[in-house]
Scaffold this active site. Structure first.
Site, PDB file in Angstrom:
ATOM      1  N   LYS A 153      20.496  39.750 -31.494  1.00 25.55           N
ATOM      2  CA  LYS A 153      21.851  39.742 -32.037  1.00 25.55           C
ATOM      3  C   LYS A 153      21.737  39.942 -33.550  1.00 25.55           C
ATOM      4  O   LYS A 153      20.851  39.347 -34.187  1.00 25.55           O
ATOM      5  CB  LYS A 153      22.520  38.400 -31.701  1.00 25.55           C
ATOM      6  CG  LYS A 153      23.973  38.290 -32.114  1.00 25.55           C
ATOM      7  CD  LYS A 153      24.602  36.993 -31.581  1.00 25.55           C
ATOM      8  CE  LYS A 153      26.062  36.849 -31.964  1.00 25.55           C
ATOM      9  NZ  LYS A 153      26.692  35.654 -31.357  1.00 25.55           N
ATOM     10  N   SER A 205      30.983  36.213 -28.790  1.00 25.44           N
ATOM     11  CA  SER A 205      30.674  37.204 -29.794  1.00 25.44           C
ATOM     12  C   SER A 205      29.362  37.951 -29.535  1.00 25.44           C
ATOM     13  O   SER A 205      29.110  38.971 -30.169  1.00 25.44           O
ATOM     14  CB  SER A 205      30.577  36.527 -31.170  1.00 25.44           C
ATOM     15  OG  SER A 205      29.525  35.577 -31.188  1.00 25.44           O
ATOM     16  N   SER A 256      29.694  31.828 -27.047  1.00 24.52           N
ATOM     17  CA  SER A 256      29.297  33.226 -27.234  1.00 24.52           C
ATOM     18  C   SER A 256      28.030  33.670 -26.523  1.00 24.52           C
ATOM     19  O   SER A 256      27.724  34.868 -26.525  1.00 24.52           O
ATOM     20  CB  SER A 256      29.157  33.532 -28.721  1.00 24.52           C
ATOM     21  OG  SER A 256      30.429  33.674 -29.288  1.00 24.52           O
TER      22      SER A 256
HETATM   23  N1  GLN Z   1      35.104  32.620 -29.128  1.00 23.26           N
HETATM   24  C1  GLN Z   1      34.745  31.562 -30.022  1.00 23.26           C
HETATM   25  C2  GLN Z   1      35.208  31.861 -31.413  1.00 23.26           C
HETATM   26  O1  GLN Z   1      35.733  32.918 -31.640  1.00 23.26           O
HETATM   27  C3  GLN Z   1      33.266  31.300 -29.957  1.00 23.26           C
HETATM   28  C4  GLN Z   1      32.451  32.216 -30.776  1.00 23.26           C
HETATM   29  C5  GLN Z   1      30.984  31.875 -30.745  1.00 23.26           C
HETATM   30  O2  GLN Z   1      30.511  31.125 -29.897  1.00 23.26           O
HETATM   31  N2  GLN Z   1      30.272  32.390 -31.711  1.00 23.26           N
HETATM   32  O3  GLN Z   1      35.067  31.059 -32.291  1.00 23.26           O
END
Ligand code: GLN
Length: 488
Positions: free
Chosen positions: A79, A154, A178
């Site tokens: 990532k 994400s 995410s």
């Molecule tokens: N969807 C969540 C957010 O937008 C989690 C994102 C994540 O785990 N990085 O904060």
């Protein structure tokens, strides 16, 4: 040379150790697949074939010297928020579009020590803020199961590249889901470990008390192998835990007869959960029972507050973490400005996207004098109450089961105008980040359109071995996780 289709890491290790294939050939095989398919999915943001092949050559020398590590010579995608010395690390943002990291994240360092070959850096929501990978400065990632749909976020690039076999496995990070939600949207298995198990050193921070790294792969066994290599104490992260590294693979074969799986009534009656998801969970429960697990109803009375608490704590920490991006030392700097303050303002206004700005505004607001007690302190209290609910539930069960997400992968663009709708998709995942518990997602069915459905297991602190063992037993009894998208 031949690489089996959609190989497991164990199959790849066998091929490498028995010299059916060299690490260089395997890396080239993936570089060729990336060249063919990447444009359709928009997964890889940075590739460097020379470096990848140089890594692989080193691994071939280690293999020739008789080194036995199970991950030696296996390629992996990272990532794009893990810093790797000499690699561009964008975090999906214009702010860091030209940032070349001068050091390597501990998690990546450990995987390299284990012999893993870096294929490249993959797309993500900007600063890991999002649930659909549509917030990337570099454009949305497409879901290999249906390119008109989101891959989840994400870590959408990590999930899409493993699902399309543009890498056999990937790293992800999970601040509110995410790793788990993109795994669910792409029929993969992913685990967020207990907070503190993986070092955060070298990971661009989103919300430091919630962020954890973890693997996204095709099975519990693959995740077990990767997680053992990623964890371990790191003095460069003050929240890193000094615990012995566990060989998770050694625990996978145990029977789960008598394992008590808790079904929280708040999660199973959640409004807005798609009927196909509900039906898949019921079928999965029948499988768990057939394996000898005992299903127990439990209650998490405060868990309904986890989305509101998360969307106060995460933006608060983000607003503080992202204050370092000021255009002075690295990252985007506005071309024209009047004075220092104007330079800060313009660099940040140009460098950050809309969702990141929204979070900085919310976070700054909830931390400001006069609102701090009303929002931030309340949210922190809820965190404790939610953790207490889980502690209570573990008096009656060993693991907690839920859907990973209330629905399957949705069409690109369908939620971008409505951030609240998007945030509600995190209803099942954020609690484990607020409490710091480990949680994973694994495939458990498909909807009428053939889109994958994932279920989540949440465990007590440091119960990764039990969780991975349960998931492995489920995967020995089912073949959902072996299904792959057509056309790749
Ligand atoms: N969807 C969540 C957010 O937008 C989690 C994102 C994540 O785990 N990085 O904060």
């Amino acid at each position: 040379m031949s690489v089996s289709a959609y190989p497991s890491l164990t199959q790849l290790a066998q091929a490498l150790h028995s010299r059916q294939i060299s690490a260089v050939e395997l890396a080239q095989h993936y570089l060729d697949r990336i060249a063919t398919h990447n444009a359709k999915l928009n997964v890889y943001l940075s590739l460097d074939a020379d470096r990848t092949l140089a890594d692989a050559r080193e691994c071939d020398a280690r293999l020739a010297a008789g080194e036995q590590n199970a991950l030696l010579g296996i390629p992996i995608a990272h990532k794009d928020l893990f810093c790797i010395d000499g690699w561009r690390t964008t975090c999906g943002s214009k702010m860091l579009h030209n940032f070349v990291a001068p050091y390597t994240a501990t998690v990546v360092h450990k995987l390299r020590e284990a012999g893993m070959v870096t294929l490249g850096k993959v797309n993500m929501d900007e600063f890991a803020m999002g649930s659909s990978n549509e917030n990337s400065y570099f454009g949305a990632v497409h879901n290999p199961w249906d390119p008109l749909r989101v891959p989840g976020g994400s870590s959408g690039g990590s999930a899409a590249c493993v699902a399309a076999d543009l890498a056999p496995c990937a790293t992800g990070t999970d601040t509110g889901g995410s790793i788990r939600q993109p795994s669910a949207f792409t029929n993969l298995t992913g685990i967020k470990p207990t907070y503190g198990l993986c070092s955060r050193y070298g990971m661009v921070a989103f919300a430091s008390s919630l962020d954890q790294a973890g693997p996204i792969a095709r099975s519990s066994e693959d995740c077990a192998l990767l997680l053992s290599a990623m964890t371990g104490f790191d003095e460069r992260d003050s929240t890193s835990l000094a615990r012995p590294v566990v060989d998770y693979r050694a625990h996978l074969q145990q029977s789960i007869k008598g394992l008590r799986i808790g079904l929280p009534k708040e999660f199973f009656n959640a409004a807005g959960t798609d009927t196909a998801v509900q039906a898949a969970l019921q079928q999965a429960i029948a499988v768990w029972r057939s394996l000898g697990a005992e299903m127990v109803e439990v209650s998490l009375p405060k868990v309904d507050y986890s989305v509101p608490a998360y969307y106060v704590v995460a933006p608060a920490e983000a607003s503080s973490n992202l204050s370092r991006f000021d255009g002075v030392r690295y990252g985007h700097r506005a071309a024209l400005y009047k004075d220092l303050n104007d330079m800060y303002k313009k660099s940040r206004a140009e460098g950050f996207g809309a969702e990141v700005k929204r979070r900085i505004l919310i976070g700054t607001y909830v931390l400001s004098h006069g609102y701090y007690d009303a929002y931030y302190v309340q949210a922190q209290k809820l965190r404790r109450l939610i953790a207490d609910d889980f502690a209570q539930a573990y008096q009656h069960c060993d693991l907690v089961l839920s859907p990973t997400a209330p629905e399957c992968a949705y069409p690109l663009g369908s939620k971008t105008d409505d951030p609240l709708k998007m945030y509600l998709g995190d209803i099942f995942t954020v609690a484990a980040n607020l409490t710091g518990q480990p949680a994973m997602s694994l495939p458990c069915g498909f909807d009428a359109q053939g889109l994958p459905i994932g279920m989540q297991l949440i465990g007590n602190y440091f119960d990764e071995a039990r969780m991975l063992n349960a998931a492995q037993q489920f995967q020995l009894a089912t073949d959902y996780h072996l299904q792959r998208p057509k056309g790749f």
